[in-house]
Design a protein around this motif. Structure first.
Motif, short mmCIF file in Angstrom:
data_model
loop_
_atom_site.label_atom_id
_atom_site.label_comp_id
_atom_site.label_asym_id
_atom_site.label_seq_id
_atom_site.Cartn_x
_atom_site.Cartn_y
_atom_site.Cartn_z
N GLY A 33 -5.06 -121.85 -23.22
CA GLY A 33 -3.68 -122.06 -22.79
C GLY A 33 -3.32 -121.16 -21.63
N ALA A 34 -3.75 -119.88 -21.70
CA ALA A 34 -3.47 -118.93 -20.62
C ALA A 34 -4.16 -119.35 -19.33
N CYS B 253 -2.35 -122.29 -17.79
CA CYS B 253 -1.06 -121.87 -17.24
C CYS B 253 -1.24 -121.16 -15.90
N VAL B 254 -2.18 -120.23 -15.85
CA VAL B 254 -2.37 -119.41 -14.65
C VAL B 254 -2.86 -120.25 -13.48
N LEU B 255 -3.87 -121.10 -13.72
CA LEU B 255 -4.49 -121.82 -12.61
C LEU B 255 -3.75 -123.11 -12.25
N GLY C 43 -4.82 -125.69 -24.24
CA GLY C 43 -4.54 -126.03 -22.85
C GLY C 43 -3.60 -127.22 -22.71
N ALA C 44 -3.38 -127.95 -23.80
CA ALA C 44 -2.45 -129.08 -23.77
C ALA C 44 -1.03 -128.63 -24.10
N PHE C 45 -0.90 -127.68 -25.05
CA PHE C 45 0.43 -127.36 -25.57
C PHE C 45 1.09 -126.16 -24.91
N LEU C 46 0.35 -125.11 -24.63
CA LEU C 46 0.98 -123.90 -24.12
C LEU C 46 1.58 -124.06 -22.73
N PRO C 47 0.97 -124.85 -21.81
CA PRO C 47 1.65 -125.06 -20.53
C PRO C 47 3.02 -125.72 -20.67
N VAL D 208 4.31 -116.76 -21.23
CA VAL D 208 3.37 -117.48 -22.10
C VAL D 208 1.96 -116.93 -21.94
N PRO D 209 1.41 -116.82 -20.71
CA PRO D 209 0.10 -116.17 -20.57
C PRO D 209 0.08 -114.74 -21.08
N LEU D 210 1.18 -114.00 -20.90
CA LEU D 210 1.25 -112.63 -21.42
C LEU D 210 1.05 -112.63 -22.93
#
Length: 434
Positions: A261-262, A265-267, A382-386, A405-407
């Protein structure tokens, strides 16, 4: 006609030169799936402009991709156990190409849901390819050089992470920027023509990509490859319930869920983030996104080197702590320093997936295969956290706050590598090691 060699794995590993061309073909898969994944940071700002989406709505680009991995993980494994890895690769390439070609009618109809559908089909194909590629690389040559071959093949995934944002940005993104007020003031016909033109920029790149994938599929069909169907020799069959009695595996699944997920989000939001936090243009941001991909690749090589001197869990803990600090810079900083912070995160998070994976399956014994599948399925993070990042961005009006969120994700990775990474063959709660 299928041509599948019936040689044994021992014979396969002893004929490195014979399998040089098949190795090149399989290695190309690493590049292509890395390339398509790293076009997502280009698609997000592009589709946001075309369909006037908010950040939560653009997060469904990643949702469509990673939910497909979750849905197809077990079916892909079943298909390959029954019909072989080569057939799985060909099916995966077929889905990859079909999804690429679907971008053409999606652009013609100008329906966001059709773009998401095309991405879902592509990702279904990638689930097959990623399931097959790693074991194939390990058997296409001598056993003693299997690790080197796998690392060499994976480096092309990193190369794609560098090239995709630069190439995609050149052919997909346009320099034109319009505010919602400007679009609202346009005559209907002019606005429609503009959005049609913007949407159509994806046609050429994805059509070329689809054609290339078709060529690769034809080459696979015409090439002899070893059949590496695995025989089940376990006396004690594994079950999900039994595998999950390993506490370090349960934590690895959780850590991998948050790590992926992180990473997404980052990329995936990199270009959107850079244009908002540093005030640079989208075209300039694509270059920095390419540098983030390069940092990710270099970080993986550096991490592999450092693990010769530092225990993997300790390096993971240190990298998790550094990533937490850089996330704070991205959230509360301003200007280009925030962009450099994201590039730094790309470097330090690069070793997290393989390290969590290897620690998670350590000491599982008969449960190793099922444990591996469960960790792979956890990439559904990677589907839910973004979606959470997009929601916070829309709620606060500041995408930087979305990087809370990434934090949170890197905090979970840090806790895992600090206290819960150690295998416990007695299936008791692992002792805390400080």
């Amino acid at each position: 006609m299928q041509q599948t060699s019936k040689v044994t794995l021992t014979e396969t590993q002893g004929n490195s030169k014979k399998y040089l061309f098949p190795l090149i073909l399989v290695t190309s898969l690493f590049f292509f799936w890395g390339f398509i994944h790293n076009l997502d940071p280009i698609l997000i700002p592009h589709l946001k402009k075309v369909f006037t989406l908010n950040d939560l709505e653009t997060a469904f680009v990643d949702f469509s991709v990673f939910i497909a991995y979750f849905v197809m993980a077990l079916p892909a494994g079943y298909f390959m156990r029954k019909y072989g890895y080569k057939n799985g690769i060909i099916l995966g390439l077929g889905l990859f190409a079909a999804g690429s070609f679907l971008f053409i009618p999606a652009a013609n109809t100008q329906q966001y849901i059709f773009f998401l559908g095309a991405l879902f089909v592509i990702a279904c194909g990638l689930a097959f390819l990623e399931t097959a590629a790693n074991p194939y690389v390990t058997v296409l040559g001598a056993a003693e050089t299997a690790t080197q071959r796998l690392n060499f093949s994976q480096s092309f995934n990193g190369l794609a992470a560098f090239l995709a944002p630069v190439i995609g940005g050149k052919f997909i993104l346009s320099e034109a920027t319009y505010t919602e007020a400007q679009l609202a003031a346009m005559p209907v016909a002019e606005k429609h023509a503009l959005l049609v033109q913007e949407a159509s920029t994806v046609k050429g790149p994805y059509m070329v990509l689809g054609i290339l994938i078709c060529i690769i599929a034809i080459l696979f069909m015409a090439t002899k490859l070893p059949d590496i169907k695995h025989e089940e020799t376990e006396e004690q069959p594994s079950t999900i319930k039994k595998a999950l009695t390993h506490s370090h595996l349960r934590w690895a699944i959780v850590a991998q869920f948050f790590y992926v997920g992180a990473q997404v989000c980052v990329l995936s939001f990199f270009i959107r983030f850079a244009t908002m936090s540093a005030g640079i243009s989208e075209s300039e941001a694509t270059w920095y996104a390419g540098f983030a991909g390069l940092a990710f690749m270099l970080g993986r090589f550096a991490g592999t080197f450092f693990m010769q001197f530092v225990a993997p869990n300790r390096l993971l803990m240190l990298y998790g702590l550094i990533s937490m600090g850089l996330s704070l810079v991205a959230i509360f900083g301003s200007g280009m320093v925030t962009v450099y912070a994201l590039i730094g995160i790309a470097f330090f998070m690069s070793v997290m997936f393989p390290t969590i994976f290897s620690l998670g399956i350590s000491g599982l014994g008969h449960d190793t295969k099922l444990g591996s599948s469960l960790i792979v399925m956890s990439i559904v993070g990677g589907a839910f956290l973004p979606l959470g990042l997009g929601y916070i961005s829309d709620l606060t009006g500041n995408i930087q706050y979305g990087y809370l969120v990434p934090l949170l994700c890197f905090t979970v990775v840090f806790i895992y590598s600090w206290k819960f990474w150690m295998p416990n063959t007695d299936k008791l709660k692992p002792e805390t090691k400080n």
